[in-house]
Design an enzyme around this catalytic site. Structure first.
Site, PDB file in Angstrom:
ATOM      1  N   HIS A  78       0.801  -1.231   0.000  1.00 32.28           N
ATOM      2  CA  HIS A  78       0.000   0.000   0.000  1.00 32.28           C
ATOM      3  C   HIS A  78       0.831   1.277   0.000  1.00 32.28           C
ATOM      4  O   HIS A  78       0.283   2.361   0.022  1.00 32.28           O
ATOM      5  CB  HIS A  78      -0.917   0.017   1.226  1.00 32.28           C
ATOM      6  CG  HIS A  78      -0.155   0.238   2.513  1.00 32.28           C
ATOM      7  ND1 HIS A  78       0.526  -0.760   3.149  1.00 32.28           N
ATOM      8  CD2 HIS A  78       0.049   1.346   3.247  1.00 32.28           C
ATOM      9  CE1 HIS A  78       1.112  -0.283   4.226  1.00 32.28           C
ATOM     10  NE2 HIS A  78       0.840   1.002   4.326  1.00 32.28           N
TER      11      HIS A  78
HETATM   12  C1  UD1 Z   1      -1.280   5.909   5.745  1.00 34.27           C
HETATM   13  C2  UD1 Z   1       0.114   6.302   6.228  1.00 34.27           C
HETATM   14  C3  UD1 Z   1       1.053   5.107   6.030  1.00 34.27           C
HETATM   15  C4  UD1 Z   1       0.505   3.873   6.725  1.00 34.27           C
HETATM   16  C5  UD1 Z   1      -0.922   3.587   6.268  1.00 34.27           C
HETATM   17  C6  UD1 Z   1      -1.500   2.477   7.085  1.00 34.27           C
HETATM   18  C7  UD1 Z   1       0.821   8.649   5.957  1.00 34.27           C
HETATM   19  C8  UD1 Z   1       1.672   9.569   5.165  1.00 34.27           C
HETATM   20  N1  UD1 Z   1       0.661   7.411   5.436  1.00 34.27           N
HETATM   21  O1  UD1 Z   1      -1.211   5.624   4.366  1.00 34.27           O
HETATM   22  O2  UD1 Z   1       2.317   5.418   6.622  1.00 34.27           O
HETATM   23  O3  UD1 Z   1       1.328   2.774   6.426  1.00 34.27           O
HETATM   24  O4  UD1 Z   1      -1.728   4.771   6.474  1.00 34.27           O
HETATM   25  O5  UD1 Z   1      -2.491   1.784   6.410  1.00 34.27           O
HETATM   26  O6  UD1 Z   1       0.314   9.027   6.985  1.00 34.27           O
HETATM   27  N2  UD1 Z   1      -8.565   5.663   1.898  1.00 34.27           N
HETATM   28  C9  UD1 Z   1      -9.828   5.117   2.010  1.00 34.27           C
HETATM   29  N3  UD1 Z   1     -10.336   4.943   3.262  1.00 34.27           N
HETATM   30  C10 UD1 Z   1      -9.690   5.288   4.382  1.00 34.27           C
HETATM   31  C11 UD1 Z   1      -8.415   5.862   4.249  1.00 34.27           C
HETATM   32  C12 UD1 Z   1      -7.875   6.026   2.997  1.00 34.27           C
HETATM   33  O7  UD1 Z   1     -10.467   4.784   1.022  1.00 34.27           O
HETATM   34  O8  UD1 Z   1     -10.217   5.094   5.476  1.00 34.27           O
HETATM   35  C13 UD1 Z   1      -7.972   5.824   0.537  1.00 34.27           C
HETATM   36  C14 UD1 Z   1      -8.228   7.196  -0.071  1.00 34.27           C
HETATM   37  O9  UD1 Z   1      -8.358   7.019  -1.455  1.00 34.27           O
HETATM   38  C15 UD1 Z   1      -6.930   7.925   0.233  1.00 34.27           C
HETATM   39  C16 UD1 Z   1      -5.901   6.830   0.159  1.00 34.27           C
HETATM   40  O10 UD1 Z   1      -6.559   5.668   0.660  1.00 34.27           O
HETATM   41  O11 UD1 Z   1      -6.684   8.961  -0.674  1.00 34.27           O
HETATM   42  C17 UD1 Z   1      -4.645   7.093   0.973  1.00 34.27           C
HETATM   43  O12 UD1 Z   1      -4.968   7.393   2.328  1.00 34.27           O
HETATM   44  P1  UD1 Z   1      -3.920   8.204   3.252  1.00 34.27           P
HETATM   45  O13 UD1 Z   1      -4.477   8.391   4.616  1.00 34.27           O
HETATM   46  O14 UD1 Z   1      -3.432   9.413   2.534  1.00 34.27           O
HETATM   47  O15 UD1 Z   1      -2.660   7.277   3.329  1.00 34.27           O
HETATM   48  P2  UD1 Z   1      -2.495   5.698   3.457  1.00 34.27           P
HETATM   49  O16 UD1 Z   1      -2.086   5.169   2.122  1.00 34.27           O
HETATM   50  O17 UD1 Z   1      -3.694   5.106   4.103  1.00 34.27           O
HETATM   51  N1  UDP Z   2      -3.799  -5.669   8.911  1.00 34.37           N
HETATM   52  C1  UDP Z   2      -5.128  -6.059   9.092  1.00 34.37           C
HETATM   53  N2  UDP Z   2      -5.869  -6.377   7.984  1.00 34.37           N
HETATM   54  C2  UDP Z   2      -5.365  -6.319   6.716  1.00 34.37           C
HETATM   55  C3  UDP Z   2      -4.013  -5.920   6.545  1.00 34.37           C
HETATM   56  C4  UDP Z   2      -3.262  -5.594   7.658  1.00 34.37           C
HETATM   57  O1  UDP Z   2      -5.610  -6.120  10.229  1.00 34.37           O
HETATM   58  O2  UDP Z   2      -6.094  -6.612   5.774  1.00 34.37           O
HETATM   59  C5  UDP Z   2      -2.996  -5.277  10.095  1.00 34.37           C
HETATM   60  C6  UDP Z   2      -1.722  -6.061  10.304  1.00 34.37           C
HETATM   61  O3  UDP Z   2      -1.950  -7.152  11.157  1.00 34.37           O
HETATM   62  C7  UDP Z   2      -0.786  -5.038  10.947  1.00 34.37           C
HETATM   63  C8  UDP Z   2      -1.304  -3.706  10.465  1.00 34.37           C
HETATM   64  O4  UDP Z   2      -2.570  -3.943   9.874  1.00 34.37           O
HETATM   65  O5  UDP Z   2      -0.886  -5.067  12.363  1.00 34.37           O
HETATM   66  C9  UDP Z   2      -0.357  -3.093   9.466  1.00 34.37           C
HETATM   67  O6  UDP Z   2      -0.936  -1.931   8.942  1.00 34.37           O
HETATM   68  P1  UDP Z   2      -0.507  -1.284   7.576  1.00 34.37           P
HETATM   69  O7  UDP Z   2       0.196  -2.279   6.752  1.00 34.37           O
HETATM   70  O8  UDP Z   2      -1.727  -0.643   7.023  1.00 34.37           O
HETATM   71  O9  UDP Z   2       0.455  -0.097   8.026  1.00 34.37           O
HETATM   72  P2  UDP Z   2       2.026   0.017   8.324  1.00 34.37           P
HETATM   73  O10 UDP Z   2       2.370  -0.981   9.362  1.00 34.37           O
HETATM   74  O11 UDP Z   2       2.746  -0.189   7.036  1.00 34.37           O
HETATM   75  O12 UDP Z   2       2.188   1.419   8.775  1.00 34.37           O
END
Ligand code: UD1
Ligand code: UDP
Length: 360
Positions: A205
């Protein structure tokens, strides 16, 4: 001691849960401020329900947007709430925009900041997470480093040693608190019609991977290569960001089993039974290590360097050939490493440290 927990995304909810448990047990006053960075049920609410966390007292509903928009909205909202609530300490965990903005707001208001998972560095400043974690560390008064190498990094950046505490990582607590429940409760393997140790699990992601067409396409090709070579399922619970970009780039994903994001208990069962995990997630690199499942990291670097040193993880980058090569290397290794992330008592340890500071 009054504590404000600021969180906003899936991994922060999961990794803060053991700290919230420890706060409940300690009987001290606390509240949760949710930034609303994640808002989709499967990235947010499901974890509050499943981990039986108290509702957030506030939700800033910042939603999605540019880094500037998210950071700015969180700063504005957190300022307002922190001024009204006057906590003694604000706790943030990890490296998202919610973490940095929460830490900055508190720090500028003269409120003490505790950073959980301090001292991680990829030394890749093109990653937004690297900027967030450096800045959060330098806003913090209490830096909870998961390992001694994280502590060394902080010392190297001039952070005084009395501010740094080696505590382990709360992800170990979260696994210990949920794994047996997960095994008894979920039916995800039969739902997906897969057998233990006979499928690959993918998560992907990161902005630098999925927002860049050539990188995303190359990884997808690598995963399709795995299907061809091993003839076992490749399961990818797909983050909404990646789903959106997959559609935008019109990438062809035949052979890969794309499913919606799954809840934590289902994910733990799927992860602990996987033949191997391929990921660009920080948390998943740690979890697979703790669960004794080999990991291939689909990035050019990692801030989870302990996992590379002990041999449970390898950096593959995003090239199709390298993904296949690294998978073979990891499958030929013995899964006999020792978890470097602590004993599962990190949440309580952190709260005890803070109680020592505020209650003497
Ligand atoms: C964010 C964090 C990343 C983390 C991830 C965990 C930052 C810079 N990035 O990335 O470090 O690993 O969360 O999962 O803070 N969206 C939805 N629903 C939601 C949230 C997001 O549909 O509830 C979609 C939207 O299209 C949005 C995109 O995901 O534009 C990205 O969301 P964003 O919060 O910018 O960053 P993540 O990729 O979720
Ligand atoms: N996770 C989850 N469901 C999913 C994918 C990940 O519960 O479908 C959990 C996973 O066990 C881990 C956390 O989400 O604890 C990791 O989150 P993510 O990869 O979104 O963020 P990052 O760790 O890269 O910041």
């Amino acid at each position: 001691m009054k504590t404000a927990i600021i969180l906003g995304t899936r991994p922060e909810i999961i990794k803060m849960a053991p700290i919230i448990r420890a706060l409940e047990k300690s009987g001290t006053d606390f509240f949760i401020l949710h930034t609303g960075q994640h808002y989709t049920y499967k990235l947010d609410r499901v974890f509050f329900e499943q981990l039986q966390l108290p509702d957030a007292r506030y939700n800033l509903d910042v939603g999605s947007g540019t880094h500037g928009i998210q950071t700015g909205k969180i700063l504005e909202g957190a300022d307002r709430i922190l001024l009204a609530e006057k906590p003694d300490v604000v706790l943030v965990e990890g490296d998202t925009n919610s973490v940095f903005a929460g830490a900055l707001s508190a720090c500028k208001l003269g409120i003490k900041v505790g950073h959980v998972e301090a001292g991680l560095r990829s030394y890749d400043r093109s990653m937004p997470e690297e900027i967030n974690r450096i800045l959060a560390d330098h806003c913090a008064d209490y830096l909870f480093a998961p390992t001694s190498s994280a502590r060394q990094i902080l010392l190297g950046e001039g952070i005084p040693e009395e501010k740094i505490f080696i505590t382990g990582n709360t992800i170990v607590d979260a696994l210990q608190q949920n794994l047996s429940l997960a095994k008894s409760k979920t039916t995800i393997l039969s739902d997906l019609n897969v057998k233990p140790h006979n499928y690959f699990l993918i998560t992907l992601h990161r902005q630098e991977n999925v927002d860049v067409q050539a990188r995303f396409a190359s990884i997808i090709k690598g995963l399709q290569g795995l299907v061809k070579e091993f003839n076992i399922p490749v399961i990818y619970p797909i983050h909404p960001r990646s789903r959106k970009m997959l559609t935008q780039f019109a990438l062809e994903t035949s052979g890969i089993n794309l499913i919606d994001p799954i809840d934590f208990l289902e994910f733990l069962v799927l992860e602990s039974n996987a033949k191997l995990v391929l990921t660009d997630s920080g948390g998943v690199q740690e979890e697979s290590c703790i669960l004794n499942v080999p990991c291939v990291t689909l990035r050019d670097n990692t801030e989870r360097t302990e996992t590379i040193e002990i041999g449970c993880n390898i950096i593959a980058g995003t090239s199709t050939d390298k993904i296949l090569e690294c998978t073979h290397i990891m499958l030929s290794r013995k899964n006999s490493w020792i978890n470097p992330y602590g004993d599962g008592k990190t949440g309580e340890r952190i709260i005890n440290i803070l109680k020592g500071v505020f209650h003497g």
